[in-house]
Design an enzyme around this catalytic site. Structure first.
Site, PDB file in Angstrom:
ATOM      1  N   ASP A  46       0.821  -1.216   0.000  1.00  0.00           N
ATOM      2  CA  ASP A  46       0.000   0.000   0.000  1.00  0.00           C
ATOM      3  C   ASP A  46       0.856   1.268   0.000  1.00  0.00           C
ATOM      4  O   ASP A  46       0.363   2.344   0.302  1.00  0.00           O
ATOM      5  CB  ASP A  46      -0.941   0.003   1.205  1.00  0.00           C
ATOM      6  CG  ASP A  46      -0.194  -0.010   2.527  1.00  0.00           C
ATOM      7  OD1 ASP A  46       1.056  -0.145   2.492  1.00  0.00           O
ATOM      8  OD2 ASP A  46      -0.834   0.126   3.588  1.00  0.00           O
ATOM      9  N   SER A  47       2.150   1.120  -0.333  1.00  0.00           N
ATOM     10  CA  SER A  47       3.114   2.226  -0.466  1.00  0.00           C
ATOM     11  C   SER A  47       3.620   2.786   0.863  1.00  0.00           C
ATOM     12  O   SER A  47       4.302   3.808   0.876  1.00  0.00           O
ATOM     13  CB  SER A  47       2.539   3.378  -1.315  1.00  0.00           C
ATOM     14  OG  SER A  47       2.311   2.948  -2.631  1.00  0.00           O
ATOM     15  N   GLU A  48       3.283   2.138   1.990  1.00  0.00           N
ATOM     16  CA  GLU A  48       3.888   2.551   3.249  1.00  0.00           C
ATOM     17  C   GLU A  48       5.399   2.308   3.202  1.00  0.00           C
ATOM     18  O   GLU A  48       5.859   1.313   2.652  1.00  0.00           O
ATOM     19  CB  GLU A  48       3.310   1.750   4.419  1.00  0.00           C
ATOM     20  CG  GLU A  48       1.922   2.169   4.824  1.00  0.00           C
ATOM     21  CD  GLU A  48       1.445   1.421   6.061  1.00  0.00           C
ATOM     22  OE1 GLU A  48       2.262   0.707   6.682  1.00  0.00           O
ATOM     23  OE2 GLU A  48       0.251   1.551   6.397  1.00  0.00           O
ATOM     24  N   GLN A 106       7.815  27.020  -0.508  1.00  0.00           N
ATOM     25  CA  GLN A 106       6.647  27.396   0.304  1.00  0.00           C
ATOM     26  C   GLN A 106       7.145  27.913   1.657  1.00  0.00           C
ATOM     27  O   GLN A 106       6.866  27.339   2.703  1.00  0.00           O
ATOM     28  CB  GLN A 106       5.718  26.196   0.479  1.00  0.00           C
ATOM     29  CG  GLN A 106       5.141  25.685  -0.837  1.00  0.00           C
ATOM     30  CD  GLN A 106       4.137  24.570  -0.619  1.00  0.00           C
ATOM     31  OE1 GLN A 106       3.231  24.685   0.193  1.00  0.00           O
ATOM     32  NE2 GLN A 106       4.296  23.477  -1.358  1.00  0.00           N
ATOM     33  N   HIS A 139      16.365  27.681  -0.919  1.00  0.00           N
ATOM     34  CA  HIS A 139      15.670  28.660  -1.765  1.00  0.00           C
ATOM     35  C   HIS A 139      15.591  30.023  -1.089  1.00  0.00           C
ATOM     36  O   HIS A 139      15.685  31.057  -1.752  1.00  0.00           O
ATOM     37  CB  HIS A 139      14.266  28.151  -2.096  1.00  0.00           C
ATOM     38  CG  HIS A 139      13.501  29.042  -3.016  1.00  0.00           C
ATOM     39  ND1 HIS A 139      13.883  29.275  -4.318  1.00  0.00           N
ATOM     40  CD2 HIS A 139      12.366  29.768  -2.816  1.00  0.00           C
ATOM     41  CE1 HIS A 139      13.020  30.106  -4.885  1.00  0.00           C
ATOM     42  NE2 HIS A 139      12.092  30.422  -3.994  1.00  0.00           N
ATOM     43  N   ASP A 181      15.687  37.155 -11.576  1.00  0.00           N
ATOM     44  CA  ASP A 181      14.634  37.944 -10.938  1.00  0.00           C
ATOM     45  C   ASP A 181      15.258  38.768  -9.816  1.00  0.00           C
ATOM     46  O   ASP A 181      16.401  38.543  -9.424  1.00  0.00           O
ATOM     47  CB  ASP A 181      13.487  37.074 -10.408  1.00  0.00           C
ATOM     48  CG  ASP A 181      13.989  35.966  -9.486  1.00  0.00           C
ATOM     49  OD1 ASP A 181      14.876  36.226  -8.659  1.00  0.00           O
ATOM     50  OD2 ASP A 181      13.492  34.837  -9.602  1.00  0.00           O
ATOM     51  N   LYS A 204      11.078  40.086 -14.058  1.00  0.00           N
ATOM     52  CA  LYS A 204       9.961  39.356 -14.664  1.00  0.00           C
ATOM     53  C   LYS A 204       8.666  39.646 -13.920  1.00  0.00           C
ATOM     54  O   LYS A 204       8.664  39.881 -12.712  1.00  0.00           O
ATOM     55  CB  LYS A 204      10.238  37.853 -14.679  1.00  0.00           C
ATOM     56  CG  LYS A 204      10.348  37.209 -13.299  1.00  0.00           C
ATOM     57  CD  LYS A 204      10.737  35.748 -13.412  1.00  0.00           C
ATOM     58  CE  LYS A 204      10.899  35.127 -12.018  1.00  0.00           C
ATOM     59  NZ  LYS A 204      11.445  33.784 -12.068  1.00  0.00           N
ATOM     60  N   ASP A 230      20.806  30.820 -10.751  1.00  0.00           N
ATOM     61  CA  ASP A 230      19.588  30.635  -9.951  1.00  0.00           C
ATOM     62  C   ASP A 230      19.739  29.363  -9.135  1.00  0.00           C
ATOM     63  O   ASP A 230      20.682  28.585  -9.340  1.00  0.00           O
ATOM     64  CB  ASP A 230      18.360  30.559 -10.861  1.00  0.00           C
ATOM     65  CG  ASP A 230      17.084  31.038 -10.156  1.00  0.00           C
ATOM     66  OD1 ASP A 230      17.147  31.324  -8.947  1.00  0.00           O
ATOM     67  OD2 ASP A 230      16.033  31.121 -10.816  1.00  0.00           O
ATOM     68  N   THR A 238      10.928  29.964 -17.527  1.00  0.00           N
ATOM     69  CA  THR A 238      11.499  31.272 -17.215  1.00  0.00           C
ATOM     70  C   THR A 238      12.933  31.372 -17.710  1.00  0.00           C
ATOM     71  O   THR A 238      13.348  32.384 -18.280  1.00  0.00           O
ATOM     72  CB  THR A 238      11.461  31.520 -15.691  1.00  0.00           C
ATOM     73  OG1 THR A 238      10.108  31.493 -15.246  1.00  0.00           O
ATOM     74  CG2 THR A 238      12.075  32.858 -15.338  1.00  0.00           C
TER      75      THR A 238
END
Length: 339
Positions: A46-48, A106, A139, A181, A204, A230, A238
């Protein structure tokens, strides 16, 4: 903490070739065999995620080598389960070596009712008993503050500087470093200082995520060999558009130096079809066959710098010393000879 005989390495399935390369480099430095701890990291039906360590790690200084790259959730879960297995096996210290830290984009709330997932991931790692993080080119630098444990953030720019001095040794006066950027100016400036080159910016504007509506070059790139710098190349949209804009602005050539080659979806084909002469990435994320076969993509190794950083952490010596070219050049001995 009492120093054990040798640092012990263990790896998940995210980037086994890099883990083995780090082990080989450490063996070379130590003069003794430093191998990966024998373990299995598998999936149930079950991908555990299931982890079993076959060697005694009681009282050992353990380093888990596991970038949380695609598939990010699976690789992150492998890391957490491995850390838990080591802590329950009485390892003295567990350090997570994350050549690429997933979810780093994020790092803040960009809109109402959105998460700060990088902080959530940091909490999960600390909660499993990980006591130290070693990563490369986060990041956003402030992610280090999401952790309540030490975080060593290595930089690819010293390695890129060695590569540039080797590849462009007869054209150093023509080079210009480009930030794709405004947010990446600090990263680009760092590399520009190392190779003593001027800096320009491609500004940008996005209508929505993943799509760029307008680009403007800030600075004079006429007759320059432009090096776009980058941290992440995802779909490469981009990057390829920035290369076109730079050539339209009068640049002679465009090359790119990107720390993490995520290379999602059409990225490789876009790079192959682009006006860029070359794209240089590190092996922080395991490159696919398509990336390896692309003629205008080169991969520089990170195993030498990670191996030395792990040894420095184990020895209790400075990791920041690896930011200096004088310290880095001997580590990459024979690979680059700018003279």
């Amino acid at each position: 903490m009492a120093q054990t005989s040798e640092p012990k390495l263990i790896s998940g399935n995210a980037n086994m070739p890099l883990a083995k390369a780090i082990a080989r480099r450490m063996s070379l430095h130590r003069g003794v065999n430093v191998g990966l701890v024998n373990a299995r990291v598998e999936r149930f039906n079950d991908s555990e995620v299931f982890v079993e360590v076959f060697e005694n790690v009681r009282g050992e200084d353990m380093f888990i080598i596991q970038p949380t790259s695609n598939p990010a959730n699976d690789n992150l879960m492998e890391l957490l389960v491995m850390a838990d297995a080591l802590r329950r096996s009485s390892a003295a210290r567990v350090t997570a070596v994350l050549p690429y830290f997933g979810y780093a984009r994020q790092d803040r709330r960009t809109k109402a009712r959105t998460p700060i997932t990088a902080k959530l991931v940091a909490n999960m790692m600390v909660g499993t008993g990980i006591e130290r993080i070693l990563t490369m080119d986060l990041h956003a630098a402030q992610i280090q503050g999401f952790f309540d444990i030490p975080v060593d953030n290595l930089y690819a720019s010293p390695v890129f500087a060695l590569d540039i001095k080797n590849e462009f040794k007869d054209r150093m006066d023509e080079l210009m470093v480009i930030s794709p950027d405004v947010g990446g100016v600090a990263r680009a400036r760092e590399l520009a200082k190392r190779i003593n080159s001027p800096l320009a910016i491609v500004d940008k504007r996005r209508e929505k995520a993943g799509e760029v509506s307008e680009m403007t070059v800030i600075g004079d790139v006429t007759d320059k060999v432009c090096l776009i710098v980058d941290d992440i190349c995802d779909t490469a949209g981009t990057l390829c558009k920035a290369a076109e804009v730079l050539l339209e602005a009068g640049a002679k050539e465009v090359h790119s130096y990107i720390s993490h080659g995520v290379m999602s979806g059409p990225a490789v084909q876009r790079i192959k079809d682009s006006v860029m002469k070359s794209l240089v990435i590190t092996d922080s994320i395991q490159p696919t066959d398509a990336v390896k076969q692309a003629e205008n993509i080169r991969i520089v190794p990170t195993a030498p710098i990670f191996a030395q950083a792990i040894l420095n952490i184990w020895n209790g010596t400075s990791v920041s010393s690896l930011f200096d070219a004088e310290s880095l050049e001997p580590i990459y001995d024979g690979m680059y000879n700018p003279s």
